[in-house]
Design a protein around this motif. Structure first.
Motif, short mmCIF file in Angstrom:
data_model
loop_
_atom_site.label_atom_id
_atom_site.label_comp_id
_atom_site.label_asym_id
_atom_site.label_seq_id
_atom_site.Cartn_x
_atom_site.Cartn_y
_atom_site.Cartn_z
N GLU A 108 0.85 -1.20 0.00
CA GLU A 108 0.00 0.00 0.00
C GLU A 108 0.88 1.24 0.00
N VAL A 109 0.41 2.27 -0.70
CA VAL A 109 1.08 3.57 -0.59
C VAL A 109 0.30 4.35 0.46
N THR A 110 0.97 4.72 1.54
CA THR A 110 0.25 5.43 2.60
C THR A 110 0.27 6.94 2.36
N ARG A 111 1.43 7.55 2.47
CA ARG A 111 1.46 9.00 2.34
C ARG A 111 2.77 9.48 1.74
N VAL A 112 2.65 10.37 0.78
CA VAL A 112 3.84 11.05 0.25
C VAL A 112 3.62 12.54 0.54
N VAL A 113 4.44 13.06 1.44
CA VAL A 113 4.27 14.45 1.90
C VAL A 113 4.86 15.42 0.89
N ASN A 114 4.08 16.45 0.57
CA ASN A 114 4.57 17.49 -0.34
C ASN A 114 5.14 18.62 0.51
N ASP A 115 6.46 18.70 0.57
CA ASP A 115 7.11 19.75 1.37
C ASP A 115 7.74 20.79 0.44
N THR A 116 7.09 21.02 -0.70
CA THR A 116 7.58 22.04 -1.64
C THR A 116 6.63 23.24 -1.58
N THR A 117 7.01 24.29 -2.28
CA THR A 117 6.17 25.49 -2.29
C THR A 117 5.03 25.37 -3.31
N GLN A 118 5.05 24.28 -4.06
CA GLN A 118 4.04 24.11 -5.10
C GLN A 118 2.90 23.21 -4.63
N ARG A 119 1.77 23.41 -5.28
CA ARG A 119 0.66 22.51 -5.04
C ARG A 119 0.80 21.38 -6.05
N ILE A 120 1.15 20.21 -5.59
CA ILE A 120 1.36 19.10 -6.53
C ILE A 120 0.56 17.87 -6.11
N ASP A 121 0.23 17.09 -7.08
CA ASP A 121 -0.46 15.83 -6.81
C ASP A 121 0.60 14.73 -6.81
N THR A 122 0.84 14.16 -5.65
CA THR A 122 1.92 13.18 -5.53
C THR A 122 1.63 11.88 -6.30
N ASP A 123 0.39 11.72 -6.75
CA ASP A 123 0.07 10.55 -7.59
C ASP A 123 0.89 10.56 -8.88
N LEU A 124 1.35 11.73 -9.27
CA LEU A 124 2.18 11.82 -10.48
C LEU A 124 3.45 10.98 -10.31
N LEU A 125 3.89 10.84 -9.08
CA LEU A 125 5.06 10.00 -8.80
C LEU A 125 4.62 8.58 -8.47
N THR A 126 3.66 8.47 -7.55
CA THR A 126 3.32 7.14 -7.04
C THR A 126 2.65 6.25 -8.10
N GLN A 127 1.92 6.85 -9.02
CA GLN A 127 1.27 6.03 -10.03
C GLN A 127 2.31 5.38 -10.96
N LYS A 128 3.35 6.13 -11.30
CA LYS A 128 4.40 5.56 -12.15
C LYS A 128 5.11 4.41 -11.43
N ILE A 129 5.34 4.61 -10.14
CA ILE A 129 6.00 3.57 -9.35
C ILE A 129 5.08 2.35 -9.24
N LYS A 130 3.81 2.63 -9.06
CA LYS A 130 2.83 1.55 -8.95
C LYS A 130 2.79 0.71 -10.24
N ILE A 131 2.76 1.39 -11.37
CA ILE A 131 2.70 0.67 -12.66
C ILE A 131 3.94 -0.21 -12.83
N ALA A 132 5.10 0.37 -12.55
CA ALA A 132 6.35 -0.39 -12.74
C ALA A 132 6.44 -1.57 -11.78
N LEU A 133 6.02 -1.35 -10.54
CA LEU A 133 6.10 -2.44 -9.56
C LEU A 133 5.12 -3.55 -9.89
N GLN A 134 3.95 -3.16 -10.37
CA GLN A 134 2.97 -4.19 -10.78
C GLN A 134 3.49 -4.97 -11.98
#
Lengths: 192, 125
Positions: free
Chosen positions: A75-101
């Motif tokens: 399971e992916v629990t939490r990816v904290v955004n500690d940048t000044t931007q508003r970002i959707d961390t799924d942009l990272l986790t989805q790619k990792i999810k696809i590759a791991l699957q």
């Protein structure tokens, strides 16, 4: 011979040619080298780059092979955004999810409420009351470091991920990727 | 007469520059263009398996020029039948290599069916 019309055409051509040259009709960009490079934000190609870096580290570590059952529940629990931007961390986790699957080593627990409800009902009917626990959990953080020197700006984005082995509650693997960009202004592409 | 010589020289230069820019040296697995065709030596290619069954490729690229250089590279993986395997992280990445130095570019296939690879190196300067 009256040269006035010819001169007018020549003048108009010289005047409008550079203007039309500046206009770029919209096009679909598939090549990373043609994508806009922004100094102060994470571009679409940076997510791929970061995901690629951490995935290579994760596969090389062999940490996923510690699971007794394959594919191991994750399971992916939490990816904290500690940048000044508003970002959707799924942009990272989805790619990792696809590759791991794709690797076949893990199976991601669904976050779909209805799917979980149905699975609970099936377990209940089968008399199985054991909770579906993940063997691995992924968490992480995205950080930003900025620097300037004269008119040159630099932004570094750090992507930190941890793979937690829940059987022992230890970080079975920790990885980090960095994307640093520098310049005085954004560029249309990275071709140089 | 002079103009004919000038035109011939100009034409030859344009032709040569054009040829250089389009030059693509290629093996089955590694393709290079631009200055990389002449000044980037691929020294070592290592193919190993990580995490049991995933193909990992390490390629050492040497910059034989007397100045720092930058290049783009892209790995693609293929299955045993030569079919391209999808990767969510595929695309060109950029690498800097100092004058006369080596740089190792690596990739790991996320799909265990990967049996072969192709590396494309292109000029980024």
């Amino acid at each position: 011979m009256n040269t006035k019309p010819l001169l007018s055409v020549a003048f108009l051509t010289l005047f409008f040619a550079p203007i039309s040259g500046c206009n770029q009709p919209a096009r679909v960009v598939t090549d990373n080298r043609d994508k806009i490079v922004s100094i102060d934000q994470i571009d679409v190609q940076d997510w791929s780059n970061a995901a690629d870096q951490v995935l290579q580290q994760l596969f090389a570590s062999g940490a996923l092979d510690a699971a007794p059952i394959k594919p191991a529940r994750i399971e992916v629990t939490r990816v904290v955004n500690d940048t000044t931007q508003r970002i959707d961390t799924d942009l990272l986790t989805q790619k990792i999810k696809i590759a791991l699957q794709q690797s076949g080593k893990v199976a991601f627990a669904s976050s779909d409420a209805r799917a979980n409800e149905v699975a609970d009902y099936r377990d209940f009917k089968a008399g199985d009351d054991a909770p579906r626990l993940p063997f691995f959990v992924i968490n992480g953080k995205i950080l930003e470091i900025r620097a300037t020197a004269g008119s040159t700006k630099q932004s570094s984005f750090i992507f930190q991920l941890n793979l937690v082995n829940t059987a022992e509650s230890i970080d079975a693997w920790s990885g980090e990727a960095e994307v640093t960009k520098q310049g005085t202004r954004n560029a249309k592409n990275s071709r140089g | 007469m002079r103009s004919v010589i000038t035109r011939t020289l100009l034409f030859s230069t344009v032709l040569l520059v054009g040829c250089y820019a389009n030059t693509m040296t290629s093996t089955q697995q590694i393709r290079k263009d631009g200055w990389l065709s002449s000044y980037a030596n691929v020294r070592v290619i290592r193919e190993t398996k990580v995490s049991d069954d995933l193909l990992r490729v390490d390629v050492e690229v040497e910059n034989t020029q007397p100045f720092n250089a930058r290049f783009n590279y892209k790995f693609e993986f293929f299955d045993a039948e030569g079919r391209l395997l999808f990767s969510p992280t595929s695309g060109y990445l950029q690498e800097q290599v100092a004058a006369g130095a080596f740089s190792t570019v690596t990739a790991t296939a996320s799909d265990p069916r990967a049996a072969d690879f192709r590396l494309t190196l292109t000029n980024a300067n």
